[in-house]
Design an enzyme around this catalytic site. Structure first.
Site, PDB file in Angstrom:
ATOM      1  CE  LYS A 122      -4.134  -0.658  -3.057  1.00  0.00           C
ATOM      2  NZ  LYS A 122      -4.539  -1.554  -1.961  1.00  0.00           N
ATOM      3  CG  ASP A 162      -1.856  -3.969  -3.036  1.00  0.00           C
ATOM      4  OD1 ASP A 162      -1.829  -4.188  -4.259  1.00  0.00           O
ATOM      5  OD2 ASP A 162      -2.906  -3.965  -2.373  1.00  0.00           O
TER       6      ASP A 162
END
Length: 454
Positions: A122, A162
């Protein structure tokens, strides 16, 4: 004679990282039945909770006034046992290392549950595209990718979009990577269709969450048709989850954003959702949108939707982490909610999860589909986008959607069967236990084969 030193306890999450601590606790607590039967896996958990690599860097860029601003950039490359690191880039003022470590840790198991060969990672920055011009977004993205490009590659780490990272930001980052590396490769997912993107990628997380719910309802001999559904959020995931529920004959009675919730007793229409989609593309707020609607649309400032209705069948948290508290979980149970599936990551607090899990032995439980399983459709289609890029082809929307549905069915089946084996509940096994153990075992066994623990 050599004396063996005492082992040093593994402390991967310092107290300053509350989100990561919460994610660790949630996973570790559900792995207890596995550790009782096979205690050797405790070694793997000590290793897996430490990222393989943390990259943190500064991102200087120039605003429209010619002034230099600077943000923090991050990439957490957590685990590559199953494949290249895979996970989104979040652009939001709340981004910090704790949040990205929690998201990256969750991503390891989520990606494992898709059945695709993907590791977990991430990244992102505390830069927010809201209220920024396209020129400012472009200059930030180019500076961000100038450093990030040193650490990623199609066989190393493939980031995705995202929160705050739409096709616009992905395009600017992709362009900068191509300039720096002089190669056209599937280095990012969530790309535009004209240059390597996949059909159904925008819809994937929301659609996938509902496909997971469909499987949960089958166990109850029920369908989505006629079910009263609460959805939180109004971004990409919430929009497409709502549209899929409506398509399947359910009714959606709430949408929300950071400022409040809108409730419609009769249910939102698809056109309503498309209007909200256009609103959010311009970073607008529901408080302004609701002023253009009739009396049936009731706005509740500063409130989440979970306590605002008297009757609900399905709850879909699709906004952000910790958006359902223990008290709100009790309110949903009292309102008759039977299924809650997270479109967001770690959408429920531990107190809320405890409420869900405490109902498994009852005749009418509030059955919980954890985010690492229920919202894995997004990364699943990102993986399918990578496959299309490698083959230099583009599959049809029907083909991608069918593959997505099959992946979500298999993900549910895996969670259900492992939950039955290790979890509590007679007719309703713990899907969070099943998800965590199934994902953990797949990754831990690959790590053992690589010599990461023994």
């Amino acid at each position: 004679m050599l004396h063996k030193p005492a082992p040093v306890p593994c402390v991967a999450a310092p107290p300053a990282e509350p989100e990561f601590q919460q994610a660790l606790h949630e996973v570790e607590s559900t792995l207890a039945p596995l550790f009782e039967k096979q205690p050797e896996y405790k070694k793997a958990f000590k290793v897996i909770q430490i990222p393989e690599r943390l990259v943190q860097f500064r991102v200087p860029w120039e605003n429209d006034n010619g002034e230099v601003e600077v943000n923090n950039g991050f990439r957490v490359q957590f685990n590559s046992a199953l494949g290249p690191y895979k996970g989104g880039l979040r652009l939001h003022e709340s981004v910090n290392l704790s949040i990205l470590k929690f998201l990256g840790f969750e991503q390891i198991f989520k990606n494992a549950l898709t059945g695709l060969q993907l590791g977990g990672g991430k990244g992102g920055s505390d830069f927010s595209p809201k209220q920024r011009s396209n020129g400012e977004i472009r200059r930030f993205c180019q500076s961000f990718m100038t450093e990030l490009s040193k650490h990623i590659g199609q066989d190393t780490d493939v980031p995705a979009g995202d929160i705050g990272t739409t096709a616009l930001e992905v395009g600017y980052m992709f362009g900068q990577y191509k300039r720096l590396r002089n190669e056209f490769t599937g280095i990012l997912t969530g790309k535009a269709l004209a240059w390597g993107g996949s059909l159904i990628r925008p819809e994937a997380t929301g659609y996938g969450t509902v496909y997971y719910v469909v499987e949960m309802l089958k166990h109850m001999n029920e369908t989505v048709k006629g079910k009263r559904t609460l959805v939180s959020g109004s971004g990409n995931v919430a929009q497409y989850a709502a549209l899929k529920v409506i398509e399947l004959g359910g009714t959606v009675h709430s949408l929300s954003d950071s400022r409040g919730s809108v409730i419609n007793a009769d249910g939102f229409t698809s056109d309503d959702v498309f209007e909200v989609q256009a609103l959010k593309a311009k970073y607008g707020y529901l408080a302004d949108w609701v002023k253009t609607k009739g009396d049936k649309y009731v706005y509740h400032a500063g409130a989440r939707p979970w306590t605002l209705v008297d009757k609900v069948d399905i709850a879909l948290p699709c906004a952000t982490q910790n958006e359902v508290s223990g008290e709100e979980a009790k309110a949903l149970l009292k309102a008759g909610c039977r299924v809650l599936a997270e479109g967001s990551n770690m959408g429920s607090t531990q107190e809320a999860i405890d409420v869900y899990e405490s109902t498994l032995q009852t005749e009418k439980p509030l059955w919980y589909g954890p985010g690492k399983a229920a919202n894995s459709g997004g990364v699943a289609v990102s993986g399918l986008e990578m496959a299309q890029n490698s083959a230099r082809i583009q599959w049809s929307a029907a083909d991608v959607d069918a593959r997505l549905e099959d992946i979500m069915k298999e993900c549910y089946r895996n969670c259900f069967e492992v939950g039955q084996k290790y979890g509590a509940g007679k007719g309703y096994p713990s899907l969070v236990t099943g998800a965590n153990i199934a994902g953990f075992l797949k990754v831990a066994d690959a790590m053992k084969a690589h010599g990461d623990w023994y």
